[in-house]
Design a protein around this motif. Structure first.
Motif, short mmCIF file in Angstrom:
data_model
loop_
_atom_site.label_atom_id
_atom_site.label_comp_id
_atom_site.label_asym_id
_atom_site.label_seq_id
_atom_site.Cartn_x
_atom_site.Cartn_y
_atom_site.Cartn_z
N LEU A 1 0.47 -1.38 -0.38
CA LEU A 1 -0.14 -0.21 0.19
C LEU A 1 1.15 1.43 0.04
CD1 LEU A 1 -3.15 -0.22 2.30
CD2 LEU A 1 -2.98 0.37 -0.01
N CYS A 2 1.77 1.31 0.22
CA CYS A 2 2.99 2.16 0.89
C CYS A 2 4.45 1.97 0.35
CB CYS A 2 2.39 2.65 2.13
SG CYS A 2 3.93 3.69 2.72
N GLY A 3 5.10 1.26 0.04
CA GLY A 3 6.03 0.30 -0.29
C GLY A 3 6.79 0.74 1.45
N ASP A 4 6.81 -0.08 1.81
CA ASP A 4 8.01 -0.02 2.63
C ASP A 4 8.00 -1.81 2.70
OD1 ASP A 4 6.68 2.57 4.11
OD2 ASP A 4 5.59 1.33 4.65
N ARG A 5 9.45 -1.72 2.72
CA ARG A 5 10.34 -2.70 3.06
C ARG A 5 11.34 -2.74 4.37
NH1 ARG A 5 10.00 -6.17 -1.83
NH2 ARG A 5 9.12 -4.38 -2.77
N LEU A 6 11.25 -3.93 4.51
CA LEU A 6 11.60 -3.68 5.56
C LEU A 6 13.03 -5.80 5.75
CD1 LEU A 6 11.01 -5.66 8.93
CD2 LEU A 6 9.53 -2.91 8.74
N THR A 7 13.46 -5.42 6.28
CA THR A 7 14.44 -7.27 6.53
C THR A 7 14.45 -7.28 7.89
OG1 THR A 7 14.84 -7.35 4.38
CG2 THR A 7 15.65 -8.82 6.28
N LEU A 8 13.71 -8.19 8.54
CA LEU A 8 13.98 -7.89 10.58
C LEU A 8 14.66 -9.25 11.16
CD1 LEU A 8 12.89 -6.71 13.20
CD2 LEU A 8 11.37 -9.03 13.24
N PHE A 9 15.17 -8.82 11.49
CA PHE A 9 17.13 -10.09 12.10
C PHE A 9 16.24 -10.28 13.44
CE2 PHE A 9 18.76 -7.23 8.42
CZ PHE A 9 19.41 -8.40 7.76
N LEU A 10 17.03 -11.63 14.47
CA LEU A 10 16.21 -11.88 15.47
C LEU A 10 17.21 -12.98 15.91
CD1 LEU A 10 12.61 -12.50 16.22
CD2 LEU A 10 13.88 -10.19 16.23
N LYS A 11 18.54 -12.40 16.95
CA LYS A 11 19.07 -13.36 17.29
C LYS A 11 18.39 -13.83 18.86
CE LYS A 11 23.05 -15.33 17.52
NZ LYS A 11 23.66 -15.92 16.79
N MET A 12 18.24 -15.37 19.18
CA MET A 12 17.77 -16.00 19.71
C MET A 12 18.46 -17.04 20.58
SD MET A 12 14.88 -14.75 18.34
CE MET A 12 13.35 -15.98 20.25
N ASP A 13 17.59 -16.59 22.17
CA ASP A 13 19.03 -18.06 22.98
C ASP A 13 17.76 -18.60 23.56
OD1 ASP A 13 20.14 -19.16 24.78
OD2 ASP A 13 20.44 -17.32 26.10
N SER A 14 16.78 -19.79 22.76
CA SER A 14 15.87 -20.64 23.36
C SER A 14 14.83 -19.42 23.15
CB SER A 14 15.74 -21.46 24.77
OG SER A 14 15.49 -20.54 25.61
N ASP A 15 13.76 -19.13 24.04
CA ASP A 15 12.68 -18.49 23.23
C ASP A 15 13.01 -17.13 23.84
OD1 ASP A 15 12.28 -18.27 27.13
OD2 ASP A 15 10.06 -18.59 26.49
N LYS A 16 14.31 -16.42 24.34
CA LYS A 16 14.45 -15.21 24.39
C LYS A 16 14.90 -14.58 22.68
CE LYS A 16 16.17 -12.39 28.29
NZ LYS A 16 16.38 -13.03 29.76
N ILE A 17 14.44 -13.38 22.97
CA ILE A 17 14.91 -12.57 22.10
C ILE A 17 16.17 -11.61 22.22
CG2 ILE A 17 14.61 -10.07 20.04
CD1 ILE A 17 11.65 -11.25 20.38
N VAL A 18 16.90 -12.26 22.14
CA VAL A 18 18.86 -11.78 22.26
C VAL A 18 19.63 -10.12 22.03
CG1 VAL A 18 19.70 -13.58 23.93
CG2 VAL A 18 20.16 -13.09 21.63
N ASP A 19 18.91 -9.95 20.22
CA ASP A 19 19.18 -9.27 19.54
C ASP A 19 17.61 -9.23 18.20
OD1 ASP A 19 21.00 -7.03 19.03
OD2 ASP A 19 22.20 -8.01 17.87
N ALA A 20 17.88 -8.08 18.28
CA ALA A 20 17.30 -7.08 16.91
C ALA A 20 17.72 -6.66 15.91
CB ALA A 20 15.26 -6.91 17.73
N SER A 21 17.38 -6.34 15.00
CA SER A 21 18.33 -5.46 14.22
C SER A 21 17.57 -5.68 12.54
CB SER A 21 19.47 -5.84 13.98
OG SER A 21 20.04 -6.40 12.76
N PHE A 22 17.09 -4.53 11.71
CA PHE A 22 16.82 -4.45 11.15
C PHE A 22 17.56 -3.34 9.41
CE2 PHE A 22 14.32 -0.05 10.04
CZ PHE A 22 14.61 0.78 11.44
N GLN A 23 16.85 -3.97 8.80
CA GLN A 23 17.39 -2.95 7.22
C GLN A 23 15.81 -3.34 6.75
OE1 GLN A 23 21.43 -2.53 6.11
NE2 GLN A 23 20.64 -1.80 7.17
N GLY A 24 16.29 -2.10 5.61
CA GLY A 24 15.46 -2.20 3.86
C GLY A 24 15.21 0.36 4.63
N SER A 25 14.22 0.01 3.50
CA SER A 25 12.92 1.57 3.38
C SER A 25 11.65 1.43 3.53
CB SER A 25 13.58 2.13 2.75
OG SER A 25 13.19 1.13 1.24
N GLY A 26 11.20 2.75 4.05
CA GLY A 26 9.91 2.99 4.11
C GLY A 26 9.49 4.46 4.57
N CYS A 27 8.79 4.46 5.51
CA CYS A 27 8.54 5.86 5.60
C CYS A 27 7.93 6.18 6.22
CB CYS A 27 6.33 6.15 5.05
SG CYS A 27 5.74 5.09 6.58
#
Ligand code: ZN
Length: 150
Positions: A39-65
């Motif tokens: 609808l808007c053209g927003d694009r992103l890639t989400l990266f997660l680092k997990m330790d069993s069920d815990k999110i220990v790191d999160a980052s992203f790339q992409g472009s959007g509004c």
């Protein structure tokens, strides 16, 4: 909403759009999902680092509004250190807040994410704000490599 609160919210969105947090490719990510809002053209890639069920790191790339960039920037900050269940609860609260189905969202629990509550007044922008969270949901379920809001 009071004008000064609205100004504060806009300032937070501008700030996260100008200098997004966790804007980087993650080496050796455990989860990597692409999100697209046609609808808007927003694009992103989400990266997660997990330790069993815990999110220990999160980052992203992409472009959007500005809204989509601020939303994913805030999200990567807030989900770090959270369990999958805690992140899913935040997703539900965020979704209810932005779609306006729930008037009494616990703003304390949702913290900084409350700055995006204003999008409920702009239905066309709701998907910009929720794209990050739908992508996170897919990353946590670990079934799809890409999602689209349409
Ligand atoms: Zn957008």
């Amino acid at each position: 909403m009071f004008d000064d609160l609205r100004d504060l919210y806009q300032e937070v969105i501008f700030d996260h759009n100008r200098s997004p947090r966790n804007f980087r490719v993650m080496e050796n990510a455990d989860r990597e999902v692409e999100g697209f809002n046609p609808l808007c053209g927003d694009r992103l890639t989400l990266f997660l680092k997990m330790d069993s069920d815990k999110i220990v790191d999160a980052s992203f790339q992409g472009s959007g509004c500005a809204i989509s960039t601020a939303s994913v920037s805030l999200m990567t900050e807030i989900v770090k250190g959270k369990t999958e269940a805690e992140a899913e609860t935040l997703f539900k609260q965020f979704h209810e807040m932005t779609t306006g189905k729930e008037e009494n969202v616990n703003l304390e629990a949702i913290g900084k994410l409350a700055v995006l509550a204003g999008v409920r007044e702009y239905p066309a922008r709701v998907k910009c704000a929720t794209l990050a969270w739908h992508t996170l949901d897919a990353a946590l379920k670990n079934e799809q490599k890409s999602i689209s809001t349409e």
